[in-house]
Write an enzyme that holds these catalytic residues in place. Structure first.
Site, PDB file in Angstrom:
ATOM      1  N   GLN A 177      -4.030  -1.470   9.629  1.00 20.48           N
ATOM      2  CA  GLN A 177      -3.973  -2.821   9.059  1.00 20.48           C
ATOM      3  C   GLN A 177      -4.585  -3.824  10.035  1.00 20.48           C
ATOM      4  O   GLN A 177      -4.278  -3.812  11.220  1.00 20.48           O
ATOM      5  CB  GLN A 177      -2.502  -3.182   8.748  1.00 20.48           C
ATOM      6  CG  GLN A 177      -2.334  -4.495   8.011  1.00 20.48           C
ATOM      7  CD  GLN A 177      -2.963  -4.499   6.624  1.00 20.48           C
ATOM      8  OE1 GLN A 177      -2.888  -3.520   5.897  1.00 20.48           O
ATOM      9  NE2 GLN A 177      -3.602  -5.595   6.258  1.00 20.48           N
ATOM     10  N   LYS A 215       0.842  -1.209   0.000  1.00 16.23           N
ATOM     11  CA  LYS A 215       0.000   0.000   0.000  1.00 16.23           C
ATOM     12  C   LYS A 215       0.870   1.250   0.000  1.00 16.23           C
ATOM     13  O   LYS A 215       0.575   2.228  -0.690  1.00 16.23           O
ATOM     14  CB  LYS A 215      -0.955  -0.021   1.204  1.00 16.23           C
ATOM     15  CG  LYS A 215      -2.087  -1.042   1.024  1.00 16.23           C
ATOM     16  CD  LYS A 215      -2.836  -1.362   2.308  1.00 16.23           C
ATOM     17  CE  LYS A 215      -3.816  -2.491   2.088  1.00 16.23           C
ATOM     18  NZ  LYS A 215      -4.393  -3.033   3.317  1.00 16.23           N
ATOM     19  N   ASP A 273     -10.318   3.754   4.518  1.00 17.13           N
ATOM     20  CA  ASP A 273     -10.475   2.303   4.365  1.00 17.13           C
ATOM     21  C   ASP A 273     -11.929   1.889   4.662  1.00 17.13           C
ATOM     22  O   ASP A 273     -12.279   0.712   4.550  1.00 17.13           O
ATOM     23  CB  ASP A 273      -9.504   1.593   5.323  1.00 17.13           C
ATOM     24  CG  ASP A 273      -9.221   0.154   4.929  1.00 17.13           C
ATOM     25  OD1 ASP A 273      -9.353  -0.176   3.735  1.00 17.13           O
ATOM     26  OD2 ASP A 273      -8.862  -0.650   5.818  1.00 17.13           O
TER      27      ASP A 273
END
Ligand code: NAP
Length: 282
Positions: free
Chosen positions: A99, A55, A122
């Site tokens: 994450q 990412k 996200d």
């Protein structure tokens, strides 16, 4: 019945990232501020380390700055929340990616909720889930958002269609169904307690497989002409759909790899530039 057409997520994601890079460069030129994505990693799980690195690399290539915060595996929920609150309050950070999964000792929901909704690129907070569910502007979960972009790119209008989503996780199945519902599909969710999964899948005009069980869904259960989206990613590059049999019955199908996968990061980058654009008032 002819073979299904492939939905090329790699090509579509490339176009989205190129467009995002142009927008990032334009924003930087106009405001003097480069969009910035903060990534937060707790512990050193090898798969998570790889995902975060990927990412960051993709961000850099798209002209998005990245700031990485690495915390030890033993980090408490309280400390993690503190870190996320600091990033949420930092005007130099426009998007935050935490994450996951994280260690079982961490209250994942409390951590997600420490992300300011305007930086939730996200799409993991309650606020983002609510806007997704109501079909209002906001950030979408990246994989479901990517799935919707794929459907749009191949002119699949969910309105009035029967959509069956297999899987109901908070980051994938559930939001995928809500986004389809917001676009007027008639949505059915299946999960581990569903009885006669085959019979339910057979009714679907759009199948979204989001399970994590290799080749669970067989071609014989695909309604002829259905659109098949395989979000599953199992060891050995194997999806949740038995591609070889499903491709004979579907009208459109995503390959694994090269279907849904590349769309996830593309959506993350696009939403980071969206977030920066809004925060910079540009
Ligand atoms: P997850 O949290 O483990 O959820 C799996 C879901 O599948 C659950 O809702 C579970 O039901 C359901 N399920 C399990 N066995 C089933 C069965 N035999 N029949 C019907 N439903 C069943 O997984 P996830 O995070 O959503 O990920 C799902 C898959 O997508 C994985 O392969 C993952 O690698 C992949 N993925 C891909 C991307 C990407 O970028 N392409 C992103 C995220 C995930 P219960 O709720 O009843 O337990």
């Amino acid at each position: 019945m002819t073979q299904a057409r492939l939905m090329d997520g790699t090509a579509l994601a490339r176009r989205i990232v190129e467009d995002t890079a142009r927008r990032a460069a334009d924003l930087t030129a106009r405001t003097g501020t480069t969009p910035c994505l903060a990534t937060v990693l707790v512990g050193a799980d090898p798969a998570s380390v790889t995902y975060v690195r990927m990412k960051q690399n993709r961000s850099r290539k798209a002209g998005i700055a990245s700031r990485h915060v690495e915390l030890p595996a033993a980090t408490t929920t309280e400390d993690l929340v503190g870190t996320l609150e600091e990033l949420s309050a930092d005007p130099a950070v426009h998007g935050i990616l935490l994450q996951h999964p994280m260690g079982a000792h961490i209250d994942e929901r409390a951590a997600f909720e420490a992300i300011a909704p305007e930086k939730d690129v996200d799409g993991v907070t309650f606020a983002s889930f609510a806007t997704m569910s109501f079909g209002l502007p906001g950030f979408v979960s990246c994989t479901p958002g990517g799935i919707m972009r794929l459907l749009d790119a191949y002119d699949v209008d969910p309105s009035g269609k029967r959509a069956v989503v297999v899987g109901r996780s908070a980051i994938l199945g559930k939001p995928a169904g809500m986004l389809l519902l917001a676009r007027d599909a008639t949505v059915t969710y299946c999960h581990s307690r569903t009885t006669d999964l085959s019979a339910v899948v057979r009714e679907a005009d759009i199948v979204v497989a989001a399970v994590g069980r290799p080749q669970l869904i067989k071609g014989q259960d695909i309604k002829p002409g259905a659109v098949v989206i395989d979000a599953g990613y199992n060891p050995g590059n194997i999806g949740d759909v038995d591609f070889d049999s499903a491709v004979e019955r579907a009208s459109l199908i995503t390959p694994v790899p090269g279907g849904v996968g590349p769309m996830t990061i593309a959506t993350l980058l696009e939403q980071t530039v969206d977030a920066a654009t809004r925060q910079l008032g540009a």
